[in-house]
Design a protein around this motif. Structure first.
Motif, PDB file in Angstrom:
ATOM      1  N   GLY A  38     -11.432 -14.062 -13.866  1.00 39.14           N
ATOM      2  CA  GLY A  38     -11.173 -14.813 -12.678  1.00 39.14           C
ATOM      3  C   GLY A  38      -9.750 -15.225 -12.810  1.00 39.14           C
ATOM      4  N   GLU A  39      -9.125 -15.676 -13.764  1.00 43.02           N
ATOM      5  CA  GLU A  39      -7.871 -16.351 -13.735  1.00 43.02           C
ATOM      6  C   GLU A  39      -6.610 -15.456 -13.313  1.00 43.02           C
ATOM      7  N   VAL A  40      -5.741 -16.059 -12.461  1.00 41.02           N
ATOM      8  CA  VAL A  40      -4.928 -15.129 -11.757  1.00 41.02           C
ATOM      9  C   VAL A  40      -3.701 -15.726 -12.163  1.00 41.02           C
ATOM     10  N   ASP A  41      -2.716 -14.842 -12.783  1.00 33.02           N
ATOM     11  CA  ASP A  41      -1.341 -14.939 -13.148  1.00 33.02           C
ATOM     12  C   ASP A  41      -0.521 -15.912 -11.932  1.00 33.02           C
ATOM     13  N   GLY A  42       0.080 -16.775 -12.254  1.00 37.84           N
ATOM     14  CA  GLY A  42       0.810 -17.670 -11.377  1.00 37.84           C
ATOM     15  C   GLY A  42      -0.219 -18.757 -10.630  1.00 37.84           C
ATOM     16  N   VAL A  43      -1.259 -18.246 -10.774  1.00 38.19           N
ATOM     17  CA  VAL A  43      -2.193 -19.712 -10.108  1.00 38.19           C
ATOM     18  C   VAL A  43      -2.758 -20.571 -11.231  1.00 38.19           C
ATOM     19  N   ASN A  44      -3.493 -19.858 -12.063  1.00 38.41           N
ATOM     20  CA  ASN A  44      -4.065 -20.599 -13.079  1.00 38.41           C
ATOM     21  C   ASN A  44      -3.208 -20.999 -14.429  1.00 38.41           C
ATOM     22  N   TYR A  45      -2.277 -19.942 -14.684  1.00 37.97           N
ATOM     23  CA  TYR A  45      -1.467 -20.037 -15.723  1.00 37.97           C
ATOM     24  C   TYR A  45      -0.243 -18.926 -15.310  1.00 37.97           C
TER      25      TYR A  45
END
Length: 186
Positions: A38-45
């Motif tokens: 569920g983690e998104v590059d540039g959003v979460n990290y």
């Protein structure tokens, strides 16, 4: 910059404040760990491989960096922080104690004006209750986190402002007041 001990509710307070004040920009850290579901590059990290992270670190592109649990690297990209500060955008960094100390050192070198905010629990017993209530750590992990929390709580005098997280809404409003005062906002 926002810091506090484990399980104090930093992320929860931040999210509540952002729900009321979406104009605040929150820095996105870079890491070498793999994305979680569920983690998104540039959003979460910003997810980087080790070579890219080290190259950026060597070029001085991070405000602060750390190796966490002896495995993954984490860092706060400097350019976006500078850009948002230059644009007078309310800016927030949520960082652990060690990172906060590195930011203090580096901010002086770079001429950055930073207000250091410490989120504290109402009591150590309440912190223990909250940590146990999360149900995300084993008893051994909880004990380790509580030992770390004792060290983090002892660092409170190093910060400009302390906000006691009695309730999320009160703490979120207090955090907004610190930011609004710093930026001359209502």
């Amino acid at each position: 910059m926002l810091t506090g001990p484990t399980a104090v509710g930093k992320g929860t307070v931040e999210a509540a404040m952002l729900a009321k004040h979406p104009e605040v920009w929150v820095s996105v850290s870079a890491t070498t760990r793999a994305p979680r579901p569920g983690e998104v590059d540039g959003v979460n990290y910003w997810f980087l491989d080790d070579d890219e992270f080290l190259a950026r670190q060597a070029r001085g592109e991070f405000l602060e960096t750390a190796v966490v649990h002896g495995m993954a690297r984490y860092g706060t990209p400097l350019a976006p922080v500078r850009e948002h500060l230059a644009a007078n955008t309310p800016t927030l960094l949520e960082i652990d104690l060690h990172g906060a100390r590195r930011v203090k050192e580096r901010a002086k070198e770079l001429g950055l004006d930073v207000v250091y905010v410490f989120i504290a629990p109402p009591s150590f017993d309440e912190l223990k209750r909250r940590l146990a209530g999360r149900g995300t750590e084993t008893p051994a992990q909880q004990a380790r986190r509580l030992e770390t929390a004792k060290v983090e709580l002892a660092a409170e005098p190093e910060f400009d402002v302390t906000i006691v997280n009695n309730t999320v809404d009160e703490a979120a409003d207090a955090l907004w007041k610190v930011i609004a005062d710093e930026y001359g906002l209502d």
